[in-house]
Design a protein around this motif. Structure first.
Motif, PDB file in Angstrom:
ATOM      1  N   ARG A  98       0.964  -1.066  -0.048  1.00 12.69           N
ATOM      2  CA  ARG A  98      -0.158   0.046   0.027  1.00 12.69           C
ATOM      3  C   ARG A  98       0.953   1.198  -0.055  1.00 12.69           C
ATOM      4  N   MET A  99       0.340   2.266  -0.780  1.00 13.19           N
ATOM      5  CA  MET A  99       1.118   3.785  -0.646  1.00 13.19           C
ATOM      6  C   MET A  99       0.224   4.874  -1.421  1.00 13.19           C
ATOM      7  N   HIS A 100       0.592   5.707  -0.782  1.00 14.26           N
ATOM      8  CA  HIS A 100      -0.178   7.078  -1.190  1.00 14.26           C
ATOM      9  C   HIS A 100       0.459   7.399  -2.624  1.00 14.26           C
ATOM     10  N   ALA A 101       0.100   6.735  -3.534  1.00 18.97           N
ATOM     11  CA  ALA A 101       0.795   7.069  -5.079  1.00 18.97           C
ATOM     12  C   ALA A 101       0.116   7.969  -5.729  1.00 18.97           C
ATOM     13  N   CYS A 102      -1.211   8.718  -5.177  1.00 23.05           N
ATOM     14  CA  CYS A 102      -1.847   9.965  -5.696  1.00 23.05           C
ATOM     15  C   CYS A 102      -1.896  10.892  -5.163  1.00 23.05           C
ATOM     16  N   ASP A 363       5.801  10.332  -5.354  1.00 22.41           N
ATOM     17  CA  ASP A 363       5.799  11.071  -4.284  1.00 22.41           C
ATOM     18  C   ASP A 363       5.408  12.415  -4.040  1.00 22.41           C
ATOM     19  N   PHE A 364       4.582  12.758  -3.332  1.00 19.84           N
ATOM     20  CA  PHE A 364       4.099  14.229  -3.174  1.00 19.84           C
ATOM     21  C   PHE A 364       5.284  15.347  -3.141  1.00 19.84           C
ATOM     22  N   ASN A 365       5.356  16.446  -3.607  1.00 16.64           N
ATOM     23  CA  ASN A 365       5.983  17.475  -3.403  1.00 16.64           C
ATOM     24  C   ASN A 365       5.638  18.278  -2.274  1.00 16.64           C
ATOM     25  N   ASP A 366       6.361  18.184  -1.149  1.00 14.26           N
ATOM     26  CA  ASP A 366       6.051  18.787   0.078  1.00 14.26           C
ATOM     27  C   ASP A 366       5.860  20.385  -0.227  1.00 14.26           C
ATOM     28  N   GLU A 367       6.582  20.990  -1.036  1.00 14.82           N
ATOM     29  CA  GLU A 367       6.863  22.158  -1.457  1.00 14.82           C
ATOM     30  C   GLU A 367       5.579  22.865  -1.664  1.00 14.82           C
TER      31      GLU A 367
END
Length: 387
Positions: A98-102, A363-367
């Protein structure tokens, strides 16, 4: 106006939120740990009300402004995907498969950042309804939340959402009035014939040949039945039949995803799909069982709200960083159900170069989180100003 200074000061805290969520992904409606964690943050932030257990694990939290006024809804989805992560990041998923791929971890973070700012400043009239929704990827949590009455229960008059968009320039917004994302239907066709030895096809009724004919024929629907200016897609994505080279199988199946923007085109695609499959079944002497599952409707932005959202985006990112007449796309979104229930708009926020959505290296870009949070915050302040 760039990113709000107050929200910029939350950047490290927001990064911590997002990476915690990324490490602990949950699927569908089973977002129990995620919802509990969000509720803890909302209590720390100091929202006025928290309503849990909507669509099983969904949350609606309310923040009241300085004066009476309408209610505006802001939505973030919070479920992950059944994908094994390949980022190698220190904050990679701790749950196998499982991962946050979206980027829903990023969506939750943006909405929490906006909530913190709005709860501190209260520089708006009326109420903000923060909608944290499960099961966007599978299950239609947006539809369930609407069916369970959130729009009427909380008096929501308009509703907005953001989706991150890798490989769109960082900080750029894209949206458009009218259809933005397509409807999605799924067809699975089981074809049954009569199996036997591959050396004696005359004694069999071959489902493989029938499936090949059906697949080829359904590809004629769009170029020959749909108007050339009405975008639509039929993609056959699975074909399964047989176990050995010398056996004609008893049965097989194929599956397709079917997408478009207009309800009448959607009905036409369904009608022609059934006619072609059933006709070919009769011609080949096989039995065809069609499971045609109607999925999410098209995501259709309301014109005035889409233009207003674009104006707010220009304040945050600059006029050159907003495309208010962007091309629509064939992906789908269950925010569509909320836009069917209330006026509103959906936007994409560019996060720069990187792996695409639903990819194991995404991976979501935290910026980008402070930009999305600033957009949500200014949207509220502009839509419901204190008079």
């Amino acid at each position: 106006m760039p990113v709000l200074n107050r929200i910029a000061s939350y950047a490290e805290e927001m990064k911590g939120w997002r990476r915690h969520l990324h490490m602990h992904p949950e699927l569908g409606f089973e977002c129990h740990r995620t919802a509990a964690w969000i509720t803890e943050r909302l209590r720390e932030i100091g929202v006025d009300e928290i309503h849990e257990g909507i669509a099983k694990t969904g949350i609606v939290a309310l923040i009241r402004g300085r004066t009476e006024g309408p209610v505006i809804g802001l939505r973030a989805d919070m479920d992950a995907l059944p994908i094994e992560e390949l980022t190698g990041a220190p904050h990679a998923s701790t749950v196998k498969g499982r991962m946050h791929a979206c980027g829903h971890d990023g969506h939750v973070t943006m909405l929490l950042g906006a909530a913190k700012y709005l709860a501190e400043t209260r520089n708006f009239a009326g109420t903000v309804a923060l909608i944290f929704q499960p099961a966007e990827e599978d299950g239609g949590g947006g539809q369930v939340m609407v069916q369970e009455g959130i729009m009427d229960r909380f008096g929501i008059g308009q509703v907005y959402g953001i989706h991150n968009a890798p490989n769109i320039p960082f900080g750029h917004f894209q949206t458009t009035p009218g259809p933005l994302m397509a409807s999605v239907d799924t067809a699975v066709v089981k074809v049954t014939g009569r199996g036997g030895h591959g050396a004696t096809p005359h004694e069999c009724v071959d489902p493989v040949v029938a499936i090949v004919g059906m697949v080829q024929a359904v590809q004629t629907i769009i170029p020959r039945n749909v108007h050339a200016l009405d975008e639509a897609v039929i993609s056959v994505t699975m074909i399964h039949a047989g176990t050995a080279s010398n056996i004609i199988p008893e049965e097989g199946f194929f599956a397709a995803t079917i997408r478009c923007f207009k309800p009448d085109v959607r009905e036409l695609l369904k009608k022609r799909f059934h006619e072609i499959v059933e006709g070919h079944a009769a011609a080949y002497g096989v039995k065809a069982e069609i499971n045609y599952d109607g999925g999410y409707p098209a995501t259709i932005n309301h014109e005035d709200e889409a233009e207003f959202a674009a104006e707010v985006a220009r304040e945050v990112s600059g006029a050159d960083a907003v495309d208010a007449r962007a091309n629509r796309e064939m992906g789908s979104e269950d925010f569509s159900y909320m836009l069917e229930a209330r006026p509103g708009a959906y936007l994409f926020l560019g996060t720069g170069p990187g792996a695409g959505l639903h990819h194991p290296a995404y991976d979501f870009n935290d910026e980008a989180a402070p930009i999305g949070a600033s957009f949500f915050a200014r949207l509220v302040e502009r839509a419901q100003p204190v008079v």
